[in-house]
Design a protein around this motif. Sequence first.
Motif, PDB file in Angstrom:
ATOM      1  N   GLY A 160       0.804  -1.218   0.000  1.00  0.00           N
ATOM      2  CA  GLY A 160       0.000   0.000   0.000  1.00  0.00           C
ATOM      3  C   GLY A 160       0.837   1.268   0.000  1.00  0.00           C
ATOM      4  N   SER A 161       2.156   1.144   0.095  1.00  0.00           N
ATOM      5  CA  SER A 161       3.018   2.335   0.142  1.00  0.00           C
ATOM      6  C   SER A 161       3.573   2.699  -1.219  1.00  0.00           C
ATOM      7  CB  SER A 161       4.194   2.097   1.116  1.00  0.00           C
ATOM      8  OG  SER A 161       3.718   1.876   2.413  1.00  0.00           O
ATOM      9  N   GLY A 162       3.143   2.010  -2.260  1.00  0.00           N
ATOM     10  CA  GLY A 162       3.600   2.365  -3.601  1.00  0.00           C
ATOM     11  C   GLY A 162       5.042   2.012  -3.856  1.00  0.00           C
ATOM     12  N   LEU A 163       5.539   0.953  -3.213  1.00  0.00           N
ATOM     13  CA  LEU A 163       6.954   0.598  -3.385  1.00  0.00           C
ATOM     14  C   LEU A 163       7.173  -0.372  -4.539  1.00  0.00           C
ATOM     15  CD1 LEU A 163       7.772  -0.044   0.389  1.00  0.00           C
ATOM     16  CD2 LEU A 163       8.316   1.995  -0.912  1.00  0.00           C
ATOM     17  N   PHE A 164       6.130  -1.122  -4.900  1.00  0.00           N
ATOM     18  CA  PHE A 164       6.296  -2.201  -5.868  1.00  0.00           C
ATOM     19  C   PHE A 164       5.564  -1.922  -7.176  1.00  0.00           C
ATOM     20  CE2 PHE A 164       8.327  -4.318  -2.595  1.00  0.00           C
ATOM     21  CZ  PHE A 164       7.525  -4.531  -1.487  1.00  0.00           C
ATOM     22  N   LEU A 165       6.123  -2.480  -8.235  1.00  0.00           N
ATOM     23  CA  LEU A 165       5.532  -2.323  -9.562  1.00  0.00           C
ATOM     24  C   LEU A 165       4.291  -3.212  -9.677  1.00  0.00           C
ATOM     25  CD1 LEU A 165       6.227  -1.115 -12.458  1.00  0.00           C
ATOM     26  CD2 LEU A 165       7.139  -3.390 -12.969  1.00  0.00           C
ATOM     27  N   PRO A 166       3.170  -2.679 -10.164  1.00  0.00           N
ATOM     28  CA  PRO A 166       1.996  -3.531 -10.400  1.00  0.00           C
ATOM     29  C   PRO A 166       2.315  -4.533 -11.506  1.00  0.00           C
ATOM     30  CG  PRO A 166       1.421  -1.203 -10.485  1.00  0.00           C
ATOM     31  CD  PRO A 166       2.910  -1.278 -10.478  1.00  0.00           C
ATOM     32  N   LEU A 167       2.011  -5.797 -11.257  1.00  0.00           N
ATOM     33  CA  LEU A 167       2.444  -6.847 -12.189  1.00  0.00           C
ATOM     34  C   LEU A 167       1.281  -7.443 -12.980  1.00  0.00           C
ATOM     35  CD1 LEU A 167       4.944  -8.681  -9.774  1.00  0.00           C
ATOM     36  CD2 LEU A 167       5.519  -7.128 -11.638  1.00  0.00           C
ATOM     37  N   GLY A 168       0.089  -6.914 -12.774  1.00  0.00           N
ATOM     38  CA  GLY A 168      -1.088  -7.506 -13.400  1.00  0.00           C
ATOM     39  C   GLY A 168      -0.974  -7.620 -14.914  1.00  0.00           C
ATOM     40  N   THR A 332       6.425 -17.812   2.823  1.00  0.00           N
ATOM     41  CA  THR A 332       7.756 -17.801   3.432  1.00  0.00           C
ATOM     42  C   THR A 332       8.779 -17.053   2.591  1.00  0.00           C
ATOM     43  OG1 THR A 332       8.229 -19.920   2.402  1.00  0.00           O
ATOM     44  CG2 THR A 332       7.359 -19.977   4.640  1.00  0.00           C
ATOM     45  N   ALA A 333       8.466 -16.818   1.320  1.00  0.00           N
ATOM     46  CA  ALA A 333       9.365 -16.026   0.476  1.00  0.00           C
ATOM     47  C   ALA A 333       8.553 -15.431  -0.662  1.00  0.00           C
ATOM     48  CB  ALA A 333      10.493 -16.883  -0.086  1.00  0.00           C
ATOM     49  N   PHE A 334       8.950 -14.240  -1.097  1.00  0.00           N
ATOM     50  CA  PHE A 334       8.226 -13.587  -2.185  1.00  0.00           C
ATOM     51  C   PHE A 334       9.215 -12.803  -3.043  1.00  0.00           C
ATOM     52  CE2 PHE A 334       8.456  -9.204  -0.751  1.00  0.00           C
ATOM     53  CZ  PHE A 334       8.629  -9.326   0.611  1.00  0.00           C
ATOM     54  N   ALA A 335       8.733 -12.441  -4.235  1.00  0.00           N
ATOM     55  CA  ALA A 335       9.540 -11.621  -5.135  1.00  0.00           C
ATOM     56  C   ALA A 335       8.713 -10.415  -5.549  1.00  0.00           C
ATOM     57  CB  ALA A 335       9.954 -12.425  -6.364  1.00  0.00           C
ATOM     58  N   ALA A 336       9.408  -9.328  -5.849  1.00  0.00           N
ATOM     59  CA  ALA A 336       8.718  -8.110  -6.264  1.00  0.00           C
ATOM     60  C   ALA A 336       9.658  -7.275  -7.105  1.00  0.00           C
ATOM     61  CB  ALA A 336       8.261  -7.310  -5.036  1.00  0.00           C
ATOM     62  N   VAL A 337       9.084  -6.346  -7.851  1.00  0.00           N
ATOM     63  CA  VAL A 337       9.855  -5.424  -8.690  1.00  0.00           C
ATOM     64  C   VAL A 337       9.720  -4.026  -8.109  1.00  0.00           C
ATOM     65  CG1 VAL A 337      10.129  -4.492 -11.017  1.00  0.00           C
ATOM     66  CG2 VAL A 337       9.405  -6.861 -10.722  1.00  0.00           C
ATOM     67  N   ASN A 338      10.816  -3.327  -8.044  1.00  0.00           N
ATOM     68  CA  ASN A 338      10.828  -1.955  -7.535  1.00  0.00           C
ATOM     69  C   ASN A 338       9.977  -1.069  -8.441  1.00  0.00           C
ATOM     70  OD1 ASN A 338      11.485   0.673  -6.708  1.00  0.00           O
ATOM     71  ND2 ASN A 338      13.598   0.138  -6.248  1.00  0.00           N
ATOM     72  N   ARG A 339       9.101  -0.275  -7.855  1.00  0.00           N
ATOM     73  CA  ARG A 339       8.234   0.624  -8.620  1.00  0.00           C
ATOM     74  C   ARG A 339       9.040   1.555  -9.524  1.00  0.00           C
ATOM     75  NH1 ARG A 339       4.437   2.216 -11.159  1.00  0.00           N
ATOM     76  NH2 ARG A 339       2.600   3.344 -10.441  1.00  0.00           N
ATOM     77  N   ASN A 340      10.219   1.928  -9.082  1.00  0.00           N
ATOM     78  CA  ASN A 340      11.013   2.910  -9.817  1.00  0.00           C
ATOM     79  C   ASN A 340      12.072   2.281 -10.706  1.00  0.00           C
ATOM     80  OD1 ASN A 340      10.109   5.651  -8.766  1.00  0.00           O
ATOM     81  ND2 ASN A 340      10.440   4.530  -6.877  1.00  0.00           N
ATOM     82  N   THR A 341      11.944   0.998 -11.010  1.00  0.00           N
ATOM     83  CA  THR A 341      12.936   0.372 -11.872  1.00  0.00           C
ATOM     84  C   THR A 341      12.897   0.985 -13.271  1.00  0.00           C
ATOM     85  OG1 THR A 341      13.681  -1.716 -12.828  1.00  0.00           O
ATOM     86  CG2 THR A 341      11.323  -1.469 -12.539  1.00  0.00           C
TER      87      THR A 341
END
Lengths: 456, 288
Positions: A160-168, A332-341
Amino acid sequence: MKNRVWNKKKRGRGALALALALGIFALSLSGCRANQKEEAEIPPGSGSSQASAAAGAKALTVCLDPATDPKAFQKAFEESAKLVPGLQEAFTLTVESVPGGLEMTEDQAGERENTLTRLRTEIMAGAGPDLFFCVCPRPRSNPKLSALKGLFPYPEAAMGSGLFLPLGDYLGNSKKLDQKIFLPQVLESGKLEGETYLLPLSYTFGVTSFQKGSYSLPQDLPVTYEQQVSSDNTALRQAGHTQGIYSTFGKLADYQKGALTFSQEELLAHMEAHLQFSDVSEEEHSDMRPGFSIGLPNMDPSDSGHDFSAASPEYAFLPQYNTQGGITAYITAFAAVNRNTQYPQEAFAVLETLLSKEGQQSPLFAELYGMPAHRELGSEGSPARGHLGSWYLSENNFAELQKLQGQINAVNFFTPLEAELNDLLHACQEEALSKEELEKQVAEAYRALTMMMGES
Amino acid sequence: MTLSWKNALRGWLLVAPLTAGCLLFYVVPFVLVTRYSLFAGTGSFLRFVGLANYRDMLQNPMFLLAFGNTLRFLAVALPLVLALSYAVALLLQGKANRHKLLRSVFLFPYIMPVVGTVLLVELLFGEAGLLPAAAEALGLPLTDWLGGPAAFWVVLALYLWKNTGYSVILLLAGLMTIPQEQYAAAGLDGAGPWQKFYRITAPQMWDSLFFAAVFSLINAFKCFREIFLIGGTHPNGSIYMLQHFLNNSFESLNYAKLSVASILLLLVVLAAFGAFYGLVRKKEAFRE
């Protein structure tokens, strides 16, 4: 004449003072030197050479937060990343590992804190790594071990803090990754308001296993936690104390509202029920294996010594139910993309490969705790990856597990909330407490939990 | 260029490094924090949300608790420390020159290392401390001094013990600038001690009092170090301060929250000290 000499002296002193001030300022700035980060670039895979890396190839940075042995995790990741097409040609991957783990020394703890602070500051400034592969630190089993917090201590709040890139959109257009390979409940945990931000790599939940036929189970499963711990059936009752206390509430917190989903009174009631468990003797039920989490390391015979594969007996698995009459699973583990990549396509290409079936059978997933997110993996036809090779469950055991997967009605990430509840249980189990002492401990823990929610 | 221009330029060049440092490390971060408090997201995906972050923060019970505790601590501690140090400084007035060592002794608690202070607090107020042992021996009810509501008063006492001496030194310096002849003349005219204080001492001490108040405020925020070592990241509700909230929120990467909390605290402190400064300027107007 005198005035001219005096003015000359004044000018000279002024110039000297200015030079001194600038020199001191320059010296103070020289202290602002960037830390030497421990980074490694992924070497070319077999069949390619460094010379083939295209000039001007995009450079992506991956941050690994393993919460275990960083070196082994990084090595496994680098091995797995060789599967990513276009690596070294279209783009390069530089890996940065966050140091420290559950048994880290004080020096390592300081180094970990510094690394996390730097990363968080970079992310705040709109920079930071392009990709994150984070293990959610499990609650410690031994209070003497360090309490560990991940790079994102509250992943659901971080969405909810806008840190991750939406992947939909990326998931929808992906030819390699079909969302149907994930359990719907597990995939849903990485979504906020319908948009996917986090992709789960592995998950787990607590079960008790026993040989089929050695117990009769109530026909009306699933039941609620309250019914489970007060049941006449000893197997069912014992399974209710599998995971500790934190799985018994279902969703622990509503991060949008910033509130816990249970009251202090409910916590006290659950603690009292849990602490009363002492009526099932081990001799009477020696074939029962209570209180373990599914997946690695417990189901890999090379790690745990317990074999659930073709040679094993047919087991039944009884989970610990929650107050809503279902099972609480944990990512137990997750992956994400930086919103600002700057390279979202390339970053998703890495995720896409590592989360495909082949990717989830790569060495990286041998370092994760629990079951891989791919719902087919762990069966005899599609073995999962362990430390010494593949592991799988027999047809019967896998079918039993799949039955339980359908009963998952709550999915959480391991956060400091679970750690606090786990520490509370350990503290209360260490010595017999009076009702007042237990209430005091519960009140203190609940206060800390409420504070954590306000800060998340 | 005329001489005054040259002098001005020379002056500006001399302060340029310091000005650049102040701009870089104070002004620019302040502007950025204010910006973050009005936006959501990070980096190039910041979006303006106006006062929504402030609305959310003012509905956050933990922020309200931390903010309230901080203001309560400041409202109680600052007047107490100033009153206490003023009283001690007045007692020492006229004798300080003869007992220079005494002035140094007042600074001992201030310069004591934080860890040493915390150990002392644990020794006195901890579960196995002297006060609980004494209370048990006397049959008095046991109080959880560090884990219960009484922790606020322990922290307050710690702050007063640590910082009164520092404020005494500051106020004593102000008292020593008041000419003794004024007291002598007032004495000849039949003025009593209260009249001397009200008519001579107090009007000339406002600047020193303001200076001492500013430093007391800075030291009050520094008290967080002791509170953190005593209570941990999530202490008892009575000593859960704004620094706990900010420290813990940083880990959650909620920067809008951090920024809003900082700005709100700044506004309250500015308002309070702005009013105090206005009063001091009014009182000191006779000097102009």
